[in-house]
Scaffold this active site. Sequence first.
Site, PDB file in Angstrom:
ATOM      1  N   LYS A  84     -16.183  19.339  44.919  1.00  0.00           N
ATOM      2  CA  LYS A  84     -15.090  18.452  45.336  1.00  0.00           C
ATOM      3  C   LYS A  84     -15.194  18.006  46.789  1.00  0.00           C
ATOM      4  O   LYS A  84     -14.489  17.082  47.210  1.00  0.00           O
ATOM      5  CB  LYS A  84     -13.745  19.112  45.082  1.00  0.00           C
ATOM      6  CG  LYS A  84     -13.463  20.384  45.876  1.00  0.00           C
ATOM      7  CD  LYS A  84     -12.133  20.986  45.421  1.00  0.00           C
ATOM      8  CE  LYS A  84     -11.826  22.301  46.115  1.00  0.00           C
ATOM      9  NZ  LYS A  84     -10.580  22.907  45.590  1.00  0.00           N
ATOM     10  N   LEU A 108     -16.724  30.986  43.782  1.00  0.00           N
ATOM     11  CA  LEU A 108     -16.978  29.541  43.846  1.00  0.00           C
ATOM     12  C   LEU A 108     -17.136  29.072  45.292  1.00  0.00           C
ATOM     13  O   LEU A 108     -17.046  27.878  45.569  1.00  0.00           O
ATOM     14  CB  LEU A 108     -15.842  28.768  43.166  1.00  0.00           C
ATOM     15  CG  LEU A 108     -15.649  29.039  41.674  1.00  0.00           C
ATOM     16  CD1 LEU A 108     -14.411  28.322  41.156  1.00  0.00           C
ATOM     17  CD2 LEU A 108     -16.882  28.608  40.886  1.00  0.00           C
ATOM     18  N   TYR A 144      -1.344  38.768  52.244  1.00  0.00           N
ATOM     19  CA  TYR A 144      -1.291  37.475  51.555  1.00  0.00           C
ATOM     20  C   TYR A 144       0.129  36.922  51.554  1.00  0.00           C
ATOM     21  O   TYR A 144       1.086  37.686  51.536  1.00  0.00           O
ATOM     22  CB  TYR A 144      -1.767  37.632  50.108  1.00  0.00           C
ATOM     23  CG  TYR A 144      -3.223  37.938  49.933  1.00  0.00           C
ATOM     24  CD1 TYR A 144      -4.132  37.847  50.977  1.00  0.00           C
ATOM     25  CD2 TYR A 144      -3.724  38.334  48.681  1.00  0.00           C
ATOM     26  CE1 TYR A 144      -5.478  38.150  50.787  1.00  0.00           C
ATOM     27  CE2 TYR A 144      -5.060  38.623  48.486  1.00  0.00           C
ATOM     28  CZ  TYR A 144      -5.929  38.543  49.548  1.00  0.00           C
ATOM     29  OH  TYR A 144      -7.261  38.826  49.347  1.00  0.00           O
TER      30      TYR A 144
END
Length: 352
Positions: free
Chosen positions: A245, A237, A53
């Site tokens: 969105k 999600l 990451y």
Amino acid sequence: MKRVTLGGSDIEVSQICLGTMTFGNQTDEEQAHRQMDMSLDAGMTFMDCAEMYPVNPVRAETVGISEEVIGRWLARTGNRDRVEIATKVTGPSQMVRDGKPFDGDTIRQTIDASLRRMQTDHIDLYQLHWPVRGSYGFRQNWNFDPSAQDKSRTLDHMADVLDALAEGVRSGKLRGVGLSNESAWGLTRWCDVADAKGGPRMAAIQNEYSPLYRLYDTDLAEAAVNEDITLLSYSPLAAGLLTGKYADGAMPEGSRAAVDKATGGQGNLGGRKTRRGLKAAAAYGALAAEHGWDVVHMVIAWQLTRPFKVVPIIGATTTDQLAHLIEGLDRELPEDLVRGIDRLHRTYALPY
């Protein structure tokens, strides 16, 4: 916030985990540190990272930066004894070690490297980001082909890696170990080899899981229940798809899809942003509204109703997004809404 124990280990964590994969990229260091402060204030003490990451995109020159951001927060605040930190060693990837698979010797080196970057003397949960033999994660399920796998070689690899992980546990560098993007067969074999060697046993498996992606519900759930392993569910999600969105062709500035497209990707949320995926996300949003729920809060609360041990990982690019997520973490989902989600699952099963 309620606290739970990871699998059969003695590692106690908050029932929700903070994801940090955008730290040092989309989320700058100041906001990242603020997010960790906010999480701790909310009782969310469990934080997940990885050596590769930040993501979106993953670049060789940024590998390790998210761990470094966490390390500077730990050094500045002195909060190491108040949080539980998880991280991962990367599977075969051109961005890390030129695609070389990890083995026991690699693991010994990567543990020490993560400890240095995070400025700590121990990692609470050390995970294998994806198996070296291949995985059906990241949309590879559509053409998954395990025919080239060699069982004997895989078991030897597991024994070698477990030797290195056992050294990490004995030395106090690791409190526990886990998997990520694994299959039911792989999870069970890791447990079998660990039992034959005397440990360490896997405490958790970090796989994708959301109302739109429920591959975990059958064989993996059965294996995890019987082996006493906790699911750490990432992308609950659906990488933002379930927030609504992206409805009606929207591409919000700074969103994951927009950033991906701007950096040369397809902007399809890792294959999630399909016609069927958008339609399914709209249906879940309508269901939440019908019951007076924010869809984000509904989706996270739903995870905690599942019939297996699960700790959802929530991630946010901005502090405002994280604040909104935190607002709904103490709500329980009513049974009629759970049934509604199950009905939609039958209609929109595996939309991507």
